[in-house]
Scaffold this motif. Structure first.
Motif, PDB file in Angstrom:
ATOM      1  N   SER A   7       5.910  -0.933 -23.936  1.00  0.00           N
ATOM      2  CA  SER A   7       7.057  -0.912 -23.048  1.00  0.00           C
ATOM      3  C   SER A   7       7.350   0.524 -22.635  1.00  0.00           C
ATOM      4  CB  SER A   7       8.278  -1.527 -23.732  1.00  0.00           C
ATOM      5  OG  SER A   7       8.590  -0.787 -24.866  1.00  0.00           O
ATOM      6  N   ALA A   8       8.214   0.651 -21.649  1.00  0.00           N
ATOM      7  CA  ALA A   8       8.474   1.971 -21.073  1.00  0.00           C
ATOM      8  C   ALA A   8       8.933   2.951 -22.140  1.00  0.00           C
ATOM      9  CB  ALA A   8       9.540   1.833 -19.991  1.00  0.00           C
ATOM     10  N   PRO A   9       8.354   4.136 -22.185  1.00  0.00           N
ATOM     11  CA  PRO A   9       8.724   5.095 -23.214  1.00  0.00           C
ATOM     12  C   PRO A   9      10.168   5.550 -23.102  1.00  0.00           C
ATOM     13  CG  PRO A   9       7.231   6.073 -21.602  1.00  0.00           C
ATOM     14  CD  PRO A   9       7.280   4.622 -21.311  1.00  0.00           C
ATOM     15  N   ALA A  10      10.727   5.501 -21.897  1.00  0.00           N
ATOM     16  CA  ALA A  10      12.106   5.959 -21.719  1.00  0.00           C
ATOM     17  C   ALA A  10      13.055   5.060 -22.492  1.00  0.00           C
ATOM     18  CB  ALA A  10      12.460   5.962 -20.243  1.00  0.00           C
ATOM     19  N   ALA A  11      12.714   3.772 -22.560  1.00  0.00           N
ATOM     20  CA  ALA A  11      13.613   2.845 -23.225  1.00  0.00           C
ATOM     21  C   ALA A  11      13.549   3.003 -24.738  1.00  0.00           C
ATOM     22  CB  ALA A  11      13.251   1.409 -22.847  1.00  0.00           C
ATOM     23  N   HIS A  12      12.453   3.606 -25.219  1.00  0.00           N
ATOM     24  CA  HIS A  12      12.235   3.624 -26.658  1.00  0.00           C
ATOM     25  C   HIS A  12      13.273   4.447 -27.407  1.00  0.00           C
ATOM     26  CE1 HIS A  12       9.956   3.075 -30.293  1.00  0.00           C
ATOM     27  NE2 HIS A  12      10.127   4.358 -30.537  1.00  0.00           N
ATOM     28  N   SER A  13      13.629   5.597 -26.855  1.00  0.00           N
ATOM     29  CA  SER A  13      14.517   6.489 -27.593  1.00  0.00           C
ATOM     30  C   SER A  13      15.878   5.826 -27.800  1.00  0.00           C
ATOM     31  CB  SER A  13      14.664   7.811 -26.846  1.00  0.00           C
ATOM     32  OG  SER A  13      15.161   7.559 -25.551  1.00  0.00           O
ATOM     33  N   ASP A  14      16.288   5.017 -26.835  1.00  0.00           N
ATOM     34  CA  ASP A  14      17.552   4.316 -27.013  1.00  0.00           C
ATOM     35  C   ASP A  14      17.404   3.160 -27.980  1.00  0.00           C
ATOM     36  OD1 ASP A  14      19.189   5.826 -25.589  1.00  0.00           O
ATOM     37  OD2 ASP A  14      19.034   4.699 -23.714  1.00  0.00           O
ATOM     38  N   ALA A  15      16.278   2.445 -27.836  1.00  0.00           N
ATOM     39  CA  ALA A  15      16.088   1.258 -28.652  1.00  0.00           C
ATOM     40  C   ALA A  15      15.869   1.605 -30.117  1.00  0.00           C
ATOM     41  CB  ALA A  15      14.899   0.455 -28.137  1.00  0.00           C
ATOM     42  N   GLY A  16      15.437   2.845 -30.373  1.00  0.00           N
ATOM     43  CA  GLY A  16      15.104   3.243 -31.728  1.00  0.00           C
ATOM     44  C   GLY A  16      16.221   2.993 -32.723  1.00  0.00           C
ATOM     45  N   HIS A  17      17.460   3.151 -32.268  1.00  0.00           N
ATOM     46  CA  HIS A  17      18.561   2.999 -33.207  1.00  0.00           C
ATOM     47  C   HIS A  17      19.124   1.593 -33.220  1.00  0.00           C
ATOM     48  CE1 HIS A  17      18.845   7.085 -34.565  1.00  0.00           C
ATOM     49  NE2 HIS A  17      18.649   7.483 -33.332  1.00  0.00           N
ATOM     50  N   HIS A  83      -0.509   1.757 -42.176  1.00  0.00           N
ATOM     51  CA  HIS A  83      -0.046   1.526 -40.804  1.00  0.00           C
ATOM     52  C   HIS A  83       0.482   2.792 -40.154  1.00  0.00           C
ATOM     53  CE1 HIS A  83      -0.356  -2.547 -42.184  1.00  0.00           C
ATOM     54  NE2 HIS A  83       0.549  -2.314 -43.094  1.00  0.00           N
ATOM     55  N   MET A  84      -0.216   3.879 -40.384  1.00  0.00           N
ATOM     56  CA  MET A  84       0.239   5.131 -39.792  1.00  0.00           C
ATOM     57  C   MET A  84      -0.235   5.207 -38.340  1.00  0.00           C
ATOM     58  SD  MET A  84       1.475   8.096 -39.608  1.00  0.00           S
ATOM     59  CE  MET A  84       2.249   7.890 -41.161  1.00  0.00           C
ATOM     60  N   THR A  85       0.699   5.438 -37.445  1.00  0.00           N
ATOM     61  CA  THR A  85       0.340   5.719 -36.059  1.00  0.00           C
ATOM     62  C   THR A  85       1.042   7.010 -35.667  1.00  0.00           C
ATOM     63  OG1 THR A  85       2.212   4.430 -35.291  1.00  0.00           O
ATOM     64  CG2 THR A  85       0.095   3.303 -35.388  1.00  0.00           C
ATOM     65  N   SER A  86       0.558   7.620 -34.611  1.00  0.00           N
ATOM     66  CA  SER A  86       1.167   8.903 -34.223  1.00  0.00           C
ATOM     67  C   SER A  86       2.578   8.688 -33.678  1.00  0.00           C
ATOM     68  CB  SER A  86       0.292   9.615 -33.194  1.00  0.00           C
ATOM     69  OG  SER A  86       0.081   8.751 -32.101  1.00  0.00           O
ATOM     70  N   SER A  87       2.964   7.433 -33.413  1.00  0.00           N
ATOM     71  CA  SER A  87       4.303   7.215 -32.857  1.00  0.00           C
ATOM     72  C   SER A  87       5.284   6.658 -33.883  1.00  0.00           C
ATOM     73  CB  SER A  87       4.219   6.258 -31.672  1.00  0.00           C
ATOM     74  OG  SER A  87       3.674   5.029 -32.085  1.00  0.00           O
ATOM     75  N   ALA A  88       4.823   6.418 -35.142  1.00  0.00           N
ATOM     76  CA  ALA A  88       5.730   5.886 -36.153  1.00  0.00           C
ATOM     77  C   ALA A  88       6.846   6.878 -36.438  1.00  0.00           C
ATOM     78  CB  ALA A  88       4.961   5.583 -37.438  1.00  0.00           C
ATOM     79  N   GLU A  89       8.079   6.384 -36.580  1.00  0.00           N
ATOM     80  CA  GLU A  89       9.268   7.220 -36.816  1.00  0.00           C
ATOM     81  C   GLU A  89       9.363   8.327 -35.764  1.00  0.00           C
ATOM     82  OE1 GLU A  89      11.540   6.633 -39.043  1.00  0.00           O
ATOM     83  OE2 GLU A  89      10.541   5.178 -40.354  1.00  0.00           O
ATOM     84  N   GLU A  90       9.056   7.988 -34.536  1.00  0.00           N
ATOM     85  CA  GLU A  90       9.099   8.939 -33.427  1.00  0.00           C
ATOM     86  C   GLU A  90       8.245  10.162 -33.683  1.00  0.00           C
ATOM     87  OE1 GLU A  90      13.218   9.554 -32.624  1.00  0.00           O
ATOM     88  OE2 GLU A  90      13.576   7.425 -32.381  1.00  0.00           O
TER      89      GLU A  90
ATOM     90  N   SER B  28      18.174   3.380 -42.319  1.00  0.00           N
ATOM     91  CA  SER B  28      17.322   3.611 -41.154  1.00  0.00           C
ATOM     92  C   SER B  28      16.404   4.811 -41.341  1.00  0.00           C
ATOM     93  CB  SER B  28      18.176   3.808 -39.908  1.00  0.00           C
ATOM     94  OG  SER B  28      18.971   4.963 -40.062  1.00  0.00           O
ATOM     95  N   SER B  29      16.779   5.710 -42.257  1.00  0.00           N
ATOM     96  CA  SER B  29      15.932   6.890 -42.451  1.00  0.00           C
ATOM     97  C   SER B  29      15.144   6.817 -43.760  1.00  0.00           C
ATOM     98  CB  SER B  29      16.799   8.150 -42.435  1.00  0.00           C
ATOM     99  OG  SER B  29      17.849   8.014 -43.352  1.00  0.00           O
ATOM    100  N   THR B  30      15.253   5.675 -44.465  1.00  0.00           N
ATOM    101  CA  THR B  30      14.602   5.569 -45.769  1.00  0.00           C
ATOM    102  C   THR B  30      13.089   5.709 -45.674  1.00  0.00           C
ATOM    103  OG1 THR B  30      16.344   4.096 -46.456  1.00  0.00           O
ATOM    104  CG2 THR B  30      14.378   4.142 -47.820  1.00  0.00           C
ATOM    105  N   MET B  31      12.497   5.052 -44.663  1.00  0.00           N
ATOM    106  CA  MET B  31      11.041   5.051 -44.594  1.00  0.00           C
ATOM    107  C   MET B  31      10.497   6.460 -44.367  1.00  0.00           C
ATOM    108  SD  MET B  31      10.813   2.019 -45.287  1.00  0.00           S
ATOM    109  CE  MET B  31       9.057   1.919 -45.406  1.00  0.00           C
ATOM    110  N   LEU B  32      11.153   7.216 -43.472  1.00  0.00           N
ATOM    111  CA  LEU B  32      10.692   8.581 -43.231  1.00  0.00           C
ATOM    112  C   LEU B  32      10.868   9.429 -44.491  1.00  0.00           C
ATOM    113  CD1 LEU B  32       9.607  10.725 -41.383  1.00  0.00           C
ATOM    114  CD2 LEU B  32      11.920  11.176 -40.580  1.00  0.00           C
ATOM    115  N   GLY B  33      12.016   9.259 -45.150  1.00  0.00           N
ATOM    116  CA  GLY B  33      12.254  10.015 -46.378  1.00  0.00           C
ATOM    117  C   GLY B  33      11.232   9.691 -47.443  1.00  0.00           C
ATOM    118  N   PHE B  34      10.908   8.397 -47.563  1.00  0.00           N
ATOM    119  CA  PHE B  34       9.935   8.014 -48.584  1.00  0.00           C
ATOM    120  C   PHE B  34       8.549   8.537 -48.232  1.00  0.00           C
ATOM    121  CE2 PHE B  34       7.218   5.250 -51.090  1.00  0.00           C
ATOM    122  CZ  PHE B  34       7.840   5.379 -52.306  1.00  0.00           C
TER     123      PHE B  34
END
Lengths: 135, 210
Positions: A7-17, A83-90, B28-34
């Motif tokens: 999906s559009a990357p612009a939407a991601h930063s908002d959807a993240g939370h 499941h590590m990707t370069s985009s995990a946890e932003e 929400s930040s647990t996974m990054l912290g871990f």
């Protein structure tokens, strides 16, 4: 991996939370685990076979090959099991991984290099004879 | 996201405040912290690997890896850990389907594989000590026991954690907090398998090869 990533990357930063808790980001599948497992079995079996069966004549070549297999298997585990990707946890967990790898390379290469030189160059036993002839 | 607005409210002194402080959901930040904890744990192992790399050839006229290690046993041990990684994956998949029974069963199987791994490792250590290859024998054996023992200790605590979470899931079900904890343990468990790749390659295979 999933439609969410495309999906559009612009939407991601908002959807993240907006995701509920931690499980919202999880993209795991049976396929990933099975691919990872089969690859790991192959990448483990070949090094053991090489060493236990004395397959290659050159020990140095065997050592090089099994180290290469280990590196590949570590990457397989990180991708398919962790499941590590370069985009995990932003991107922050990928940054932490890269930083750790740099530190590991410095610590390992530095220790081995320095201690190897200490061992070969300052070992007193080589020149015991010469040292006794010194005034 | 957070914008600080300066308003001159009644006088010259500006008042700073956060215009919109968005809510952070719990955990929400647990996974990054871990993950960062795992990376720091990785550094501990990197240092232990470096020590083994430096001291691994200092036998002090004692036994060498070739005399001590039984690669068949190590292969079985590696298989145990690899199977446990796969079954933990199945537990996570069951968790995503909110299948409490499936999660508990697969976690139990994972724990059994973990116990098998620990049992074989302890058997190997007992055998080594029995033949006189104790940690005090040479620098090689000191660094070997430290590196492999630290990994084994991690697995032991992983099993303890796993049993704790099984009790939690049985009592409270697959609530959000328990899912988060299971995901942390999943990362921890797979991470231990990654470390074991380094151990069987650098300690056992390269040791026997030397």
């Amino acid at each position: 991996m999933s439609a969410q990533n495309s999906s559009a990357p612009a939407a991601h930063s908002d959807a993240g939370h907006d995701h509920h808790g931690a499980t919202g980001h999880l993209h795991i599948s049976m396929r990933d685990y099975l691919i990872g497992f089969v690859l790991s079995v192959i990448l483990t079996a070949i090094p053991f076979w090489l060493v236990m069966g004395d397959v290659l004549e050159s020990k140095q070549l065997t050592a090089f090959v099994i180290m290469a297999f280990a590196m590949v298997q570590i990457v397989v585990h990180i991708v398919y099991f962790l499941h590590m990707t370069s985009s995990a946890e932003e991107g922050w967990s990928f940054m932490a991984l890269i930083f750790t790898l740099i530190i590991i390379v410095i610590a390992l290469a530095g220790s081995l290099w320095v201690m190897h030189h200490l061992n070969t160059n300052t070992m007193p036993f080589h020149d015991m004879q010469k040292m006794q002839q010194l005034p | 996201m957070t914008t600080a607005n300066a308003t001159a409210a009644g006088g010259d002194t500006p008042v700073f405040y956060l215009k919109e402080e968005h809510a952070h959901p719990e955990g929400s930040s647990t996974m990054l912290g871990f993950w960062i904890y795992l990376m720091s744990d990785c550094l501990i192992f990197a240092v232990l690997f470096a020590i083994y790399g430096v001291l691994g050839a200092s036998y002090a006229a004692g036994p060498a890896p070739k005399d001590l290690f039984d690669l068949q046993l190590v292969a079985v041990n590696t298989a145990m850990l690899l199977f446990s990684s796969l079954t933990f994956g199945f537990a996570m998949l069951a968790m995503l389907k909110n299948d409490i029974r499936g999660t508990l069963v697969w976690l139990g199987v994972t724990g059994l594989f973990g116990l098998a791994f620990l049992g074989i490792e302890l058997y190997e250590f007992a055998h080594l000590i029995h033949v006189g290859a104790t940690p005090q024998r040479s620098a090689f054996l000191s660094s070997f026991f430290t590196l492999v023992g630290t990994h084994g200790l991690h697995v032991a605590f992983g099993i303890l954690w796993l049993l704790t979470l099984m009790t939690q899931v049985r009592r409270h079900g697959l609530i959000e907090a328990n899912k988060r904890r299971l995901m942390c343990l999943s990362m921890f468990w797979h991470f231990l398998d990654v470390i074991w790749i380094g151990v069987f390659t650098f300690v056992y295979l390269l040791g026997v090869l030397r």
